[in-house]
Design a protein around this motif. Structure first.
Motif, mmCIF file in Angstrom:
data_model
loop_
_atom_site.group_PDB
_atom_site.id
_atom_site.type_symbol
_atom_site.label_atom_id
_atom_site.label_comp_id
_atom_site.label_asym_id
_atom_site.label_seq_id
_atom_site.Cartn_x
_atom_site.Cartn_y
_atom_site.Cartn_z
ATOM 1 N N ALA A 199 0.832 -1.168 -0.149
ATOM 2 C CA ALA A 199 0.045 -0.149 0.057
ATOM 3 C C ALA A 199 0.967 1.249 0.103
ATOM 4 O O ALA A 199 0.400 2.149 -0.474
ATOM 5 C CB ALA A 199 -0.900 0.239 1.126
ATOM 6 N N LYS A 200 2.085 1.105 0.577
ATOM 7 C CA LYS A 200 2.979 2.416 0.831
ATOM 8 C C LYS A 200 3.978 2.260 -0.450
ATOM 9 O O LYS A 200 4.521 3.334 -0.878
ATOM 10 C CB LYS A 200 3.754 2.247 2.030
ATOM 11 C CG LYS A 200 2.829 2.380 3.200
ATOM 12 C CD LYS A 200 3.638 2.117 4.360
ATOM 13 C CE LYS A 200 2.851 2.116 5.806
ATOM 14 N NZ LYS A 200 3.735 2.090 6.830
ATOM 15 N N ALA A 201 4.078 1.253 -1.204
ATOM 16 C CA ALA A 201 5.002 0.993 -2.323
ATOM 17 C C ALA A 201 4.583 1.898 -3.538
ATOM 18 O O ALA A 201 3.407 1.864 -3.967
ATOM 19 C CB ALA A 201 5.278 -0.307 -2.782
ATOM 20 N N THR A 202 5.704 2.887 -3.998
ATOM 21 C CA THR A 202 5.425 3.566 -5.082
ATOM 22 C C THR A 202 6.232 3.198 -6.225
ATOM 23 O O THR A 202 5.945 3.550 -7.464
ATOM 24 C CB THR A 202 5.767 5.345 -4.658
ATOM 25 O OG1 THR A 202 6.881 5.291 -4.478
ATOM 26 C CG2 THR A 202 4.673 5.682 -3.707
ATOM 27 N N ASP A 203 7.101 2.271 -6.110
ATOM 28 C CA ASP A 203 8.161 1.908 -6.938
ATOM 29 C C ASP A 203 7.829 0.584 -7.389
ATOM 30 O O ASP A 203 7.781 -0.292 -6.555
ATOM 31 C CB ASP A 203 9.683 1.959 -6.397
ATOM 32 C CG ASP A 203 10.667 1.647 -7.394
ATOM 33 O OD1 ASP A 203 10.289 1.343 -8.227
ATOM 34 O OD2 ASP A 203 12.012 1.458 -6.917
ATOM 35 N N PRO A 204 7.548 0.292 -8.547
ATOM 36 C CA PRO A 204 7.286 -1.054 -9.068
ATOM 37 C C PRO A 204 8.604 -2.212 -8.762
ATOM 38 O O PRO A 204 7.930 -3.242 -8.500
ATOM 39 C CB PRO A 204 7.262 -1.009 -10.873
ATOM 40 C CG PRO A 204 7.115 0.502 -10.845
ATOM 41 C CD PRO A 204 7.769 1.315 -9.836
ATOM 42 N N GLY A 205 9.559 -1.787 -8.647
ATOM 43 C CA GLY A 205 10.638 -2.787 -8.259
ATOM 44 C C GLY A 205 10.362 -3.146 -6.698
ATOM 45 O O GLY A 205 10.668 -4.321 -6.288
ATOM 46 N N LYS A 206 9.812 -2.151 -5.912
ATOM 47 C CA LYS A 206 9.901 -2.587 -4.338
ATOM 48 C C LYS A 206 8.449 -3.522 -4.526
ATOM 49 O O LYS A 206 8.568 -4.616 -3.620
ATOM 50 C CB LYS A 206 9.351 -1.419 -3.739
ATOM 51 C CG LYS A 206 10.396 -0.550 -3.138
ATOM 52 C CD LYS A 206 10.217 0.765 -2.461
ATOM 53 C CE LYS A 206 11.260 1.728 -2.169
ATOM 54 N NZ LYS A 206 10.944 2.599 -1.489
#
Length: 416
Positions: A199-206
């Protein structure tokens, strides 16, 4: 073409760090895409594949694997990987299954993605012809995968069903878009933590790293997640569970005789016990040197007898290792039917003369080229015997797809 020009293709194929596309082109002759991958730094490979030493060119093997499609055309991935990713004769193992979707066993030309798709289709009772048509691959490729799955341990067959990291099911689970019924508390806690992180991830890598973590949990705990694996795959594997239980009850372990070839396989590195016993590992390492440097058969037999006696005295604490030895014995006995013994002159003739047994089987030809180079570099009798055994095992395991070669071999035996 600049690396950034391949970024869209990398995203479409699910290729993530440390891998990147070094080169890609459309092969007009074969009507397919050839995609060459790299990591840029060989030291990344030693970390990524958990090898104990730094990786150099001599440690790498080139693989070519049939991956997914781009439009109507298949993608073939090319990459150099450490030798540890390859297992003998295409046997499917947890080591191979845990790798990325676009990789596979270097003795086979199918990727983990394709293997999982075939395994899943089989579990849904789809016939091989329909599987080949649906995936857009030839019948022979499906047959090889089916045979490799059939030869694998029952537990590995269930493990082979787990989707690869590019499957959308993992993100759906993390984002609570797919309902999963489970009573396994560690899995519940993990899903809760990953959902919060997503829910907090903004980077596709994360987000990708979160899916990797969830899949790794399923692989490491697959024996306790039978019902959950069925749910994410949409299959019922009751028959597999029953086979596992029956095997656990009926399995009787035996200590191989001193003349069993499984000890040679152990001392030459063909069989890896992956033992957690430090004394056993040290003993094997010491006796391996004794075996290789032994000038007589008695010296080599003494190295084997030393290890065998250790197993005899400590068998209660070496159940896992004995199980692997018994499995290796079974594989050897299966592959040795009808084929000449490893000390037969015909095997050395194959090594010396590349035209002695002509073949179009690419994996076989690559194996012969590798073994010939090893023998030329070190023409030691032990090295020659190891090479003969590997050729013999390969033909035994691939007899169905190499009937012509086996037939020529049997005819040539009388002439040698």
């Amino acid at each position: 073409m600049d690396r950034k020009d391949f970024r869209d293709l990398e995203l479409a194929l699910g290729i993530q760090a440390p891998w990147f596309i070094k080169f890609a082109r459309f092969n007009e002759g074969d009507k397919c895409y050839d995609v060459v991958l790299d990591t840029g730094d060989k030291n990344l490979l030693s970390t990524f594949f958990s090898t104990a030493k730094k990786v150099d060119d001599s440690d790498l093997v080139t693989g070519r694997w049939r991956y997914m499609n781009v439009g109507i055309y298949p993608v073939y991935v090319h990459a150099n990987v450490p030798k540890t990713i390859s297992t003998e004769n295409g046997h499917i193992s947890r080591e191979i299954i845990s790798r990325m979707a676009f990789l596979g066993d270097t003795t086979r030309n199918y990727s983990n993605f394709l293997r999982q798709q075939v395994a899943l289709a089989q579990a849904k009772n789809i016939d091989q012809q329909s599987i080949a048509n649906f995936l857009g691959v030839n019948d022979n490729t499906v047959q090889v995968i089916v045979e490799d799955l059939r030869r694998s341990d029952v537990k590995v067959q269930r493990l082979a069903l787990i989707p690869t990291e590019v499957d959308k099911i993992w993100e759906q689970l993390i984002r609570n878009h797919h309902s999963l019924r489970t009573q396994v508390l560690p899995l519940k806690f993990l899903l809760s933590r990953l959902s919060l992180a997503a829910a907090k991830a903004t980077d596709p890598g994360k987000l990708y790293n979160l899916t990797i973590e969830l899949r790794k949990f399923f692989i490491e705990n697959h024996a306790q997640l039978e019902v959950e694996i069925e749910q994410i795959c949409g299959v019922n594997t009751d028959h597999l569970r029953q086979q596992v239980r029956q095997n656990a009850v009926k399995q009787k372990l035996v200590l191989p005789s001193v003349r069993s070839s499984v000890w040679i396989d152990l001392l030459t590195g063909k069989v890896n016990l992956n033992s957690g016993s430090v004394p056993l590992n040290l003993l094997i390492s010491k006796q391996r040197n004794v075996f290789v440097q032994g000038n007589t058969d008695n010296e080599k037999l003494q190295a084997i007898e030393t290890i065998r006696q250790y197993f005899k005295k400590n068998y209660r604490t070496l159940i896992q290792e004995l199980t692997l030895l018994n499995k290796s014995m079974k594989n050897v006995s299966t592959s040795e039917i009808l084929l000449p013994e490893v000390d037969h002159k015909v095997w050395q003739k194959i090594i010396e003369d590349e035209n002695f047994i002509p073949s179009e089987h690419m994996a076989y030809r690559l194996l012969l080229a590798k073994l010939r180079a090893q023998v030329m570099t070190k023409p030691d009798p032990v090295i020659k015997l190891q090479a003969a055994r590997r050729i013999r095992d390969f033909l035994g395991q691939n007899r169905k797809s190499m009937r012509q070669e086996v037939g020529v071999l049997m005819k040539q035996m009388a002439a040698v």
